[in-house]
Enzyme design. Structure first.
Site, PDB file in Angstrom:
ATOM      1  N   HIS A 163       0.825  -1.209   0.000  1.00 45.71           N
ATOM      2  CA  HIS A 163       0.000   0.000   0.000  1.00 45.71           C
ATOM      3  C   HIS A 163       0.862   1.263   0.000  1.00 45.71           C
ATOM      4  O   HIS A 163       0.392   2.342  -0.373  1.00 45.71           O
ATOM      5  CB  HIS A 163      -0.927  -0.017   1.218  1.00 45.71           C
ATOM      6  CG  HIS A 163      -2.232   0.685   1.010  1.00 45.71           C
ATOM      7  ND1 HIS A 163      -2.367   1.789   0.194  1.00 45.71           N
ATOM      8  CD2 HIS A 163      -3.471   0.456   1.531  1.00 45.71           C
ATOM      9  CE1 HIS A 163      -3.632   2.195   0.211  1.00 45.71           C
ATOM     10  NE2 HIS A 163      -4.322   1.410   1.002  1.00 45.71           N
ATOM     11  N   ASP A 384      -9.359 -10.894 -16.614  1.00 48.67           N
ATOM     12  CA  ASP A 384      -9.361 -12.068 -17.487  1.00 48.67           C
ATOM     13  C   ASP A 384      -7.964 -12.251 -18.067  1.00 48.67           C
ATOM     14  O   ASP A 384      -7.490 -11.448 -18.869  1.00 48.67           O
ATOM     15  CB  ASP A 384     -10.392 -11.876 -18.607  1.00 48.67           C
ATOM     16  CG  ASP A 384     -10.538 -13.101 -19.493  1.00 48.67           C
ATOM     17  OD1 ASP A 384      -9.715 -14.033 -19.383  1.00 48.67           O
ATOM     18  OD2 ASP A 384     -11.471 -13.118 -20.319  1.00 48.67           O
TER      19      ASP A 384
END
Length: 458
Positions: A163, A384
């Site tokens: 982060h 995907d």
């Protein structure tokens, strides 16, 4: 309550490897902005993906090596600036091409079985991400990936992205690029990353010109009652609660605002979760509680941050209210508080936050706060790699802060996931799914009901 599943031990056929950029990259120290360098961001954002068909691990590694040419800081290592300060001091990224960690595993589990119990993470899910043997946070690579082939031919893909280097928008940008060049090796990156942080440099001299209730208040002003929430949260084991809201239920929440009020789905759902949380914990009506949530500042600055900005581009929005008024008021009250908190975040406000963090190591005020992190609307559920979109996307763990998760196959639905004290879980679920949502809620409080009253709006 929704189901959970215990994960068996993962088998590793080979050692984890470091994936380095496939071409030479800049070798330098990357300055982190004050928004990146906040102590509360010193952890990794961890995602879990479930796919019906596994992607070849060598293909994943080769496309990752290609992508790290552009996202080269993720192949570097965090370190203390000027050689001192340790984990508590200022950090920078040593862009040294050391590489991202990639592990391959096998698991005696089917995609269908995991999907049946995917509603609520438990501690055993931690096995799905490779455990790095490190002495400190600084020794963990900024990018860790584990690809697990399932017994049915499916795949679980877990990623952990520091982060300190980026926010949720940045993680989505990286993962979408990785998926695209894996599925189409000759494709261009959807967005080129911009690594410079100079646009978020503090002013000289720094001047925090706004009040910032999202950060710790000075000790002299803290009322003793702030200890109440900590006592409640530490008194019992925490258990995860997961509730999915359909688009029709979100619309119903919006219509609860009397008189009517135009609002986004987040502006309707976030205060509903906040008031349900406050109402379930048995807090004193006079206790002031906060709702903290990330607000994207990329287009709120003047000039705007460059397209593809690859750093933390958010500040915390903060709404405040006494428990009694929050719980008893019409939903419009909470929605307006959230909207005003968002409206405050303009260029001057963001500069004030950056300067405040330059003056002192401020931390978010968690003494009586609910933190909501929105993972929806980032396209994370569309990833995907060439073998189809995921069957499931979510976190590796349920935390004390709230996640608003995307729902695979429904762009306008949200799943609320967070952990609350065991004794409050049933009531929290009941309030989430009570009179404010008249339709049946998927995966929420179907079993048993009960647990404490529903809202009665005044």
């Amino acid at each position: 309550m929704t189901k959970s599943i215990e994960i068996p031990d993962c088998h590793y056929p080979r050692e984890a490897v470091l994936i380095r950029p496939s071409a030479a990259t800049p070798r330098h120290s990357l300055h982190l902005s004050n928004l990146d360098d906040q102590p509360f961001l010193r952890f990794s954002i961890r995602y879990l993906y479930l796919y019906r068909t596994a992607v070849d691990a060598d293909l994943l590694k080769s496309s990752l090596a290609r992508l790290l040419v552009d996202y080269y800081p993720l192949a570097g290592r965090l370190r203390a600036r000027d050689g001192g300060g340790g984990e508590g001091g200022k950090l920078e990224v040593d862009c040294s091409e050391q590489g991202a960690l990639f592990a391959e595993g096998h698991l005696d589990l089917t995609a269908g079985k995991f999907l049946e119990g995917s509603g609520r993470p438990n501690r055993s899910w931690r096995k799905l991400l490779y455990r790095v043997d490190a002495q400190s946070f600084l020794d963990v690579p900024p990018l860790v990936i584990q690809a697990i082939r399932l017994s049915c031919g499916g795949m679980i893909l877990c990623t952990a992205i520091s982060h300190c280097l980026c926010d949720g928008i940045g993680t989505a940008q990286f993962l979408q690029s990785w998926a695209q060049i894996t599925a189409k090796p000759g494709a261009e990156l959807p967005v080129a990353p911009f690594h410079g942080r100079h646009a978020l440099a503090p002013r000289s001299p720094p001047r925090a010109a706004f009040p910032h209730p999202e950060f710790d208040t000075p000790p002299a002003r803290e009322p003793p009652s702030l200890d109440v929430l900590a006592q409640v949260l530490q008194s019992q084991p925490l258990v995860p609660v997961s509730v999915t809201f359909t688009p029709a239920q979100i619309l119903h929440l919006k219509r609860q605002c009397v008189p009517s009020l135009k609002c986004t789905s987040f502006e309707a759902l976030a205060p509903h979760v906040w008031r349900s949380w406050a109402g379930s914990l048995g807090l004193p009506p006079s206790l002031g509680v906060k709702l903290l949530f990330s607000t994207n500042v990329r287009r709120r600055l003047s000039p705007e941050l460059p397209r593809g900005y690859y750093g933390n581009g958010f500040v915390l929005g903060c709404a405040e209210a006494p428990v009694g008024r929050l719980v008893e008021s019409n939903p419009r009250y909470g929605v307006e508080l959230v909207q005003r908190a968002k409206e405050r975040v303009g260029d001057g406000y963001v500069r004030s936050v950056v300067d405040l963090l330059e003056e002192r190591r401020a931390r978010p005020d968690l003494s009586a706060s609910l933190v909501i992190s929105q993972w929806s609307k980032l396209g994370l559920e569309e990833l995907d790699f060439g073998e189809g979109k995921p069957l499931h996307m979510g976190p590796l763990a349920s935390e004390i802060y709230c996640l608003l998760l995307p729902v695979v196959g429904d762009l306008h639905a949200f799943t609320v996931l967070m952990s609350v004290p065991q004794g409050a879980a049933e009531k929290f679920e009941h309030l989430l799914t009570g009179d404010s949502c008249t339709e049946e809620v998927n995966g929420g409080g179907g079993e048993g009901g009960g647990g404490g009253g529903r809202w009665h709006y005044k």
